[in-house]
Design an enzyme around this catalytic site. Structure first.
Site, PDB file in Angstrom:
ATOM      1  N   GLY B  50      28.729  32.362  34.388  1.00 31.72           N
ATOM      2  CA  GLY B  50      29.761  33.152  33.725  1.00 31.72           C
ATOM      3  C   GLY B  50      30.573  32.278  32.787  1.00 31.72           C
ATOM      4  O   GLY B  50      30.119  31.197  32.375  1.00 31.72           O
ATOM      5  N   LEU B  51      31.769  32.722  32.451  1.00 30.75           N
ATOM      6  CA  LEU B  51      32.574  31.952  31.501  1.00 30.75           C
ATOM      7  C   LEU B  51      32.791  30.533  31.993  1.00 30.75           C
ATOM      8  O   LEU B  51      32.697  29.576  31.222  1.00 30.75           O
ATOM      9  CB  LEU B  51      33.908  32.648  31.263  1.00 30.75           C
ATOM     10  CG  LEU B  51      33.822  33.907  30.405  1.00 30.75           C
ATOM     11  CD1 LEU B  51      35.184  34.555  30.273  1.00 30.75           C
ATOM     12  CD2 LEU B  51      33.259  33.590  29.029  1.00 30.75           C
ATOM     13  N   ALA B  52      33.085  30.360  33.270  1.00 30.17           N
ATOM     14  CA  ALA B  52      33.348  29.017  33.788  1.00 30.17           C
ATOM     15  C   ALA B  52      32.052  28.206  33.877  1.00 30.17           C
ATOM     16  O   ALA B  52      31.957  27.100  33.330  1.00 30.17           O
ATOM     17  CB  ALA B  52      34.032  29.095  35.147  1.00 30.17           C
ATOM     18  N   SER B 292      40.351  50.712  30.623  1.00 28.81           N
ATOM     19  CA  SER B 292      41.360  49.751  30.161  1.00 28.81           C
ATOM     20  C   SER B 292      42.781  50.217  30.476  1.00 28.81           C
ATOM     21  O   SER B 292      43.140  51.377  30.303  1.00 28.81           O
ATOM     22  CB  SER B 292      41.229  49.538  28.656  1.00 28.81           C
ATOM     23  OG  SER B 292      42.337  48.810  28.195  1.00 28.81           O
ATOM     24  N   ARG B 338      50.323  46.141  37.519  1.00 28.62           N
ATOM     25  CA  ARG B 338      49.153  46.678  38.224  1.00 28.62           C
ATOM     26  C   ARG B 338      49.409  46.939  39.704  1.00 28.62           C
ATOM     27  O   ARG B 338      49.046  47.988  40.230  1.00 28.62           O
ATOM     28  CB  ARG B 338      47.983  45.698  38.088  1.00 28.62           C
ATOM     29  CG  ARG B 338      47.434  45.627  36.700  1.00 28.62           C
ATOM     30  CD  ARG B 338      46.339  44.592  36.576  1.00 28.62           C
ATOM     31  NE  ARG B 338      45.829  44.586  35.201  1.00 28.62           N
ATOM     32  CZ  ARG B 338      44.875  43.779  34.761  1.00 28.62           C
ATOM     33  NH1 ARG B 338      44.329  42.889  35.564  1.00 28.62           N
ATOM     34  NH2 ARG B 338      44.465  43.846  33.515  1.00 28.62           N
ATOM     35  N   HIS B 409      39.359  44.672  41.871  1.00 28.00           N
ATOM     36  CA  HIS B 409      38.949  44.197  40.555  1.00 28.00           C
ATOM     37  C   HIS B 409      38.731  42.684  40.507  1.00 28.00           C
ATOM     38  O   HIS B 409      37.812  42.205  39.855  1.00 28.00           O
ATOM     39  CB  HIS B 409      40.029  44.602  39.555  1.00 28.00           C
ATOM     40  CG  HIS B 409      39.728  44.215  38.146  1.00 28.00           C
ATOM     41  ND1 HIS B 409      38.540  44.538  37.539  1.00 28.00           N
ATOM     42  CD2 HIS B 409      40.458  43.546  37.220  1.00 28.00           C
ATOM     43  CE1 HIS B 409      38.554  44.073  36.288  1.00 28.00           C
ATOM     44  NE2 HIS B 409      39.687  43.452  36.073  1.00 28.00           N
ATOM     45  N   GLU B 433      36.812  31.979  38.801  1.00 29.37           N
ATOM     46  CA  GLU B 433      37.326  32.868  39.863  1.00 29.37           C
ATOM     47  C   GLU B 433      36.967  32.343  41.252  1.00 29.37           C
ATOM     48  O   GLU B 433      37.610  32.712  42.244  1.00 29.37           O
ATOM     49  CB  GLU B 433      36.754  34.285  39.666  1.00 29.37           C
ATOM     50  CG  GLU B 433      37.435  35.337  40.538  1.00 29.37           C
ATOM     51  CD  GLU B 433      36.894  36.756  40.350  1.00 29.37           C
ATOM     52  OE1 GLU B 433      36.135  36.986  39.391  1.00 29.37           O
ATOM     53  OE2 GLU B 433      37.249  37.638  41.158  1.00 29.37           O
ATOM     54  N   ARG B 443      47.173  38.157  39.381  1.00 28.43           N
ATOM     55  CA  ARG B 443      46.750  37.653  38.078  1.00 28.43           C
ATOM     56  C   ARG B 443      47.229  38.575  36.975  1.00 28.43           C
ATOM     57  O   ARG B 443      47.140  39.787  37.085  1.00 28.43           O
ATOM     58  CB  ARG B 443      45.227  37.543  38.023  1.00 28.43           C
ATOM     59  CG  ARG B 443      44.717  37.013  36.703  1.00 28.43           C
ATOM     60  CD  ARG B 443      43.220  36.851  36.684  1.00 28.43           C
ATOM     61  NE  ARG B 443      42.500  38.108  36.816  1.00 28.43           N
ATOM     62  CZ  ARG B 443      42.423  39.028  35.853  1.00 28.43           C
ATOM     63  NH1 ARG B 443      43.052  38.854  34.705  1.00 28.43           N
ATOM     64  NH2 ARG B 443      41.727  40.138  36.055  1.00 28.43           N
ATOM     65  N   LEU B 449      39.883  35.302  31.664  1.00 30.57           N
ATOM     66  CA  LEU B 449      38.992  34.695  30.673  1.00 30.57           C
ATOM     67  C   LEU B 449      39.535  33.326  30.284  1.00 30.57           C
ATOM     68  O   LEU B 449      38.797  32.357  30.128  1.00 30.57           O
ATOM     69  CB  LEU B 449      38.876  35.601  29.450  1.00 30.57           C
ATOM     70  CG  LEU B 449      38.484  37.052  29.722  1.00 30.57           C
ATOM     71  CD1 LEU B 449      38.231  37.793  28.415  1.00 30.57           C
ATOM     72  CD2 LEU B 449      37.249  37.129  30.584  1.00 30.57           C
TER      73      LEU B 449
END
Lengths: 249, 643
Positions: B50-52, B292, B338, B409, B433, B443, B449
């Site tokens: 993933g991103l990391a 969203s 949230r 989530h 994560e 968060r 991201l």
């Protein structure tokens, strides 16, 4: 009252197996189910019956990872336009329907099992040049590279490709032209992509050929099934760049 | 038997002292480097793309290390970072609206409800500006203004406009940037890619991480891979709830196996529950889809005043509707954070006033916005979201109000790491994560991201050299007893799962476990409920190992076997989550304990007793709690209020 369906599913134990269509009857399918949830129901039953569940690729189930890959009644990703298999819902089918489910069919996508195919050829096309060489830490300030809004917009449209391979599955030549063109267009429209622009297109097309994908004959089936609606014009752009690249070399 | 015991406190020995804005420079200067010529003699395993993980593997490859990268999908481009919608924060202050590194730092510490580390969060804010530069250079097509400069938007209730975005697909575009950088390194020969491979065990030799055991998911072959360091970037564990916004394959196995080998697991109970998801439509539901959060800018949230009111929404007159967020939070209204919005939805549904199937939903109504702005303007702003909603539910939000309900989530908890992102097992690093990191108990939007890419592009590649400079490391052969033992743990477990041949499917257990967790360890937790959950989880786990049915064999593509292994680990994690939630008798961020609330029903933190990270040690029986005390020198702790 749920729907009653007959599924005809491609079953193939492994790459060496010849494979065959196998019919399954399903009852009480809710129209609110997604197509993959309907297959989940079938697989739960097959497990309890001591049969081998149907293998299929899927992950995010929200239309963005590009992993799901079913040919439904002859169309990659099924009857609803601009929709991945995982986002297709059973309300688009009728009680009593007979639905055929097959894997992506292409020489460059060998079947691994049932509906699961090997798409690593697409990764190798990216390896050939589908990037900007910008090692971490070498970047100038983000604001130093202005990009006209229209170019950013068109680049984005091409960049939305999810790499599912439906374009290949739909193409009579099993060409990966739309996939390749989407990346060539994304990077070729941006100033960051200019230094490698012509080397990129040449290398990616060469890799596409080496992987055994067919050539493009402009039939346009790829765009018609693309869940992200990648425009057909991207292929024109690729061809133009390829021509320029040949002239320059 | 006690649920847990308390051990020695734990300290982050890598975090430098001194002025907070100088600590990252200091640490980079203090860490040892590896000569470029020596880097190609050192090997690193990275699990997850993933991103990391994708950005880390690419960057380590660029630096010249020999990297092996693993993912369970058929391509590294499919990791679930791809699904992130909203955007990525960076303290660029391109808007000249008063933003700064200091402000991003402050907002993130406060948003995390004062349960994160100041040093880490400040570094995150510093690095945020470099991330945007890096991604633009790669060709990520961020939204642009007419003049060609980068556009930004506001997000998550902060007062500045610092969120960079690429339509509603920011995660996709950032991940493709990292993926392309990774594939470039694969072509260069610095990274070897292993797709359709799942890590099933960590290899630890003399207390040091030296490799992994992975299963080739196509052939079933159990492979051992050794290296000089191991990096876990395997994501969060939200799928313990079965229904979540995570991808179906997301799982806790990589981090859980490392936990069992000695890595402490921090704050497992901190779970983010997102308020605007499409509700469950029936028993067949396999995952939940996020809508969203931006929809709450114009949509009004309501339920009927009367319990069990089954009239169509259009037939319910205005004075019989309860716009409960506007009523309870007049100053923030529908835009409360949230955690608050999620709990409020749960409480009206618990009162029997929920709408839709099973009464588990609330309306998000655009009628007022359509009347005020016109249909076209609403379509311009939210058209793609309305389409996505209609595709899934078959209902048109222009005609009938949307129905939404909260869903799991993101998980803030994860493996404990120090400032270098190293776990309590030397040589084992954890990023993205998968670590417990920078978000505290909650968060903020557009921060996931940022953290994934900060860890992968900029933090880990700079800190891991200090560890690797201790090399060359002794070579480990496949016949080393620890390698053989780790492999045997994996093969024994697979054989055991295949041999049970019971009468329940893996998914049926996962659904039941998820329902339990949602009921007792979800949006609201109580001492009594958590104890009940613990009893039930243990019973269910025993039942799983006695009567699960896993068809087929190991030596083939076997998706039921993959699932069963993941579920087995979720059972153990679930227990630890409940213990953590039970011991933390305060409410903070995403963790709401019914016993700890203000007289008007808001979360009540207990800084005197709980301002610490709870890091848990695995023992096989009652876990051992190690506390890391949290100190705030730069941000003052206050109670959040949104009235």
């Amino acid at each position: 009252m749920g729907m009653k369906l007959t599924l005809k599913i491609w079953r193939q134990k492994d790459g060496a197996d010849k494979g065959r269509m196998v019919p399954y009857e399903l009852e009480d399918i809710s129209p609110d189910m997604s197509f993959l949830e309907m297959l989940d129901v079938l697989n739960e039953r097959l497990i309890l019956d001591g049969e081998d569940p149907v293998a299929f690729d899927h992950d995010c189930r929200e239309g963005i990872c590009g992993m799901c890959s079913l040919v439904i009644d002859g169309t990659p990703h099924g009857p609803q336009r601009a929709t991945t298999t995982c986002q297709l819902h059973m309300r688009h089918f009728q009680d009593g329907d007979v639905i055929t489910i097959e894997p992506w069919r292409a020489g460059a996508f060998p079947v691994i099992k049932d509906l699961v195919v090997d798409r690593t050829a697409l990764d190798r096309i990216i390896q050939a040049g589908g990037y900007v060489s910008a090692p971490t830490g070498s970047a100038p300030d983000a604001a130093a590279i202005p990009v006209p809004q229209a170019d950013a917009h068109d680049a984005f449209d091409a960049a939305t490709c999810i790499g599912c391979g439906a374009c290949v599955a739909a193409c009579p030549n099993a060409s990966a032209m739309l996939f390749t063109a989407a990346k060539v267009t994304h990077l070729g429209l941006l100033p960051q992509g200019q230094p490698e622009r012509y080397g990129r297109v040449t290398a990616m097309v060469a890799q596409m050929d080496a992987e055994g994908f067919g050539g493009c004959t402009n039939t346009g089936e790829c765009t018609a099934v693309c869940p992200k609606g990648i425009p057909f014009e991207t292929i024109t752009r690729l061809n133009a760049d390829l021509l320029t690249a040949a002239r320059r070399s | 038997m006690d649920l847990f015991t308390e051990g020695e406190p734990i300290h982050d020995t890598r975090a430098p002292d001194g002025p907070i804005e100088e600590r990252w420079d200091q640490r980079r200067f203090g860490g040892k480097l590896v000569n470029p010529a020596n880097r190609r003699k050192l090997s690193v395993i990275v699990v997850g793309t993933g991103l990391a993980g994708g950005s880390a593997a690419a960057t380590l490859g660029e630096l010249g290390y020999r990297v092996k990268s693993f993912c369970y999908q058929d391509s590294p481009r499919r990791a679930h970072s791809i699904a992130a919608q909203g955007g990525i924060n960076a303290a660029k202050n391109y808007r000249n609206d008063g933003d700064s590194i200091q402000r991003l730092f402050y907002d993130t510490v406060k948003g995390g409800d004062y349960r994160s580390r100041e040093s880490n969060v400040h570094r995150l804010a510093q690095v945020s500006v470099e991330i945007i530069d890096q991604c633009v250079a790669q060709g990520v097509p961020f939204a642009r203004e007419y003049g060609g400069l980068l556009d930004t938007r506001s997000f998550g209730g902060v007062q500045v406009s610092r969120t960079f975005y690429a339509r509603g697909q920011t995660g996709q575009q950032l991940l493709l940037g990292a993926y392309q950088a990774l594939e470039r390194q694969v072509a260069a020969g610095t990274v070897e890619m292993f797709t359709r491979h799942e890590m099933l065990e960590l290899i630890v030799i003399d207390g040091v991480a030296r490799g992994i055991v992975a299963r080739d998911m196509v052939t079933g072959e159990i492979e051992t891979h050794t290296a000089d360091a191991v990096v876990l970037a395997s994501g969060g564990y939200g799928n313990v709830f079965f229904l979540s916004t995570n991808a179906k394959g997301c799982n806790v196995t990589a981090t859980w196996r490392a936990h069992r080998k000695g890595a402490l697991f921090a704050n497992p109970c901190y779970t983010q529950i997102h308020p605007t998801c499409i509700p469950q439509s029936g028993e067949h539901q396999s995952k939940l889809t996020l809508m969203s959060e931006s929809l709450r800018n114009d949509g009004r949230v309501w339920v009927p005043v009367a319990k069990g009111d089954t009239r169509a929404p259009g037939d319910i007159p205005e004075d019989e509707r309860d716009y409960y967020l506007e009523r309870r939070y007049p100053s923030f209204g529908n835009l409360v954070p949230r955690d608050i919005a999620s709990r409020a939805a749960k409480s009206v549904c618990d009162e029997g006033r929920g709408v839709g199937p099973g009464g588990l939903g609330v309306y998000l109504d655009f009628a007022e916005a359509i009347a005020r702005l016109g249909r076209d303007a609403v379509a311009n702003k939210y058209g793609n979201l309305f389409e996505m909603y209609e595709r899934i539910t078959g209902e048109d939000p222009f005609e009938v109000p949307m129905r939404i309900y909260p869903a799991v989530h993101y998980t803030m908890g994860g493996l404990w790491v120090d400032y270098d992102l190293q776990s309590t097992i030397p040589g084992l690093f954890v990023i993205g994560e998968a670590n417990f990191s920078d978000h505290g108990a909650n968060r903020l939007g557009a921060s996931a991201l940022m953290q994934g890419l900060a860890d992968g592009y900029f933090v880990l590649p700079n800190t891991i050299s200090d560890y690797l400079s201790g090399g060359p490391f002794e070579k480990v052969g496949d016949d080393h007893e620890a390698v053989v033992a780790a492999r045997k743990t994996v093969t024994d477990r697979i054989e055991r799962l295949l041999s049970i041949d019971g009468d329940r499917t893996p998914d049926s257990f996962h659904r039941e476990l998820g329902a339990l967790m949602w009921e007792y360890c979800g949006m609201e937790r109580t001492d009594e409920g958590l104890r009940k959950a613990l009893d039930r989880i243990r019973e269910l786990r025993t039942e799983f190992w006695g009567s699960v049915k896993v068809p087929g064999e190991n030596e083939e593509l076997n998706q039921a076997l993959e699932k069963a292994g993941r579920i087995a680990d979720f059972f153990e994690l679930a227990e630890l989550m409940c213990v953590d939630a039970l011991h933390r008798a305060e409410s903070c961020g995403g963790h709401f304990r019914a016993e700890s609330q203000t007289p008007d029903g808001e979360a009540l933190r207990d800084d005197e007793n709980f301002a610490y990270v709870a890091a848990w040690e695995y023992t096989g029986e009652a876990p051992v709690l190690h506390k890391e005390n949290l100190e705030y020198e730069n941000v003052k702790m206050v109670q959040r209020s949104y009235k």
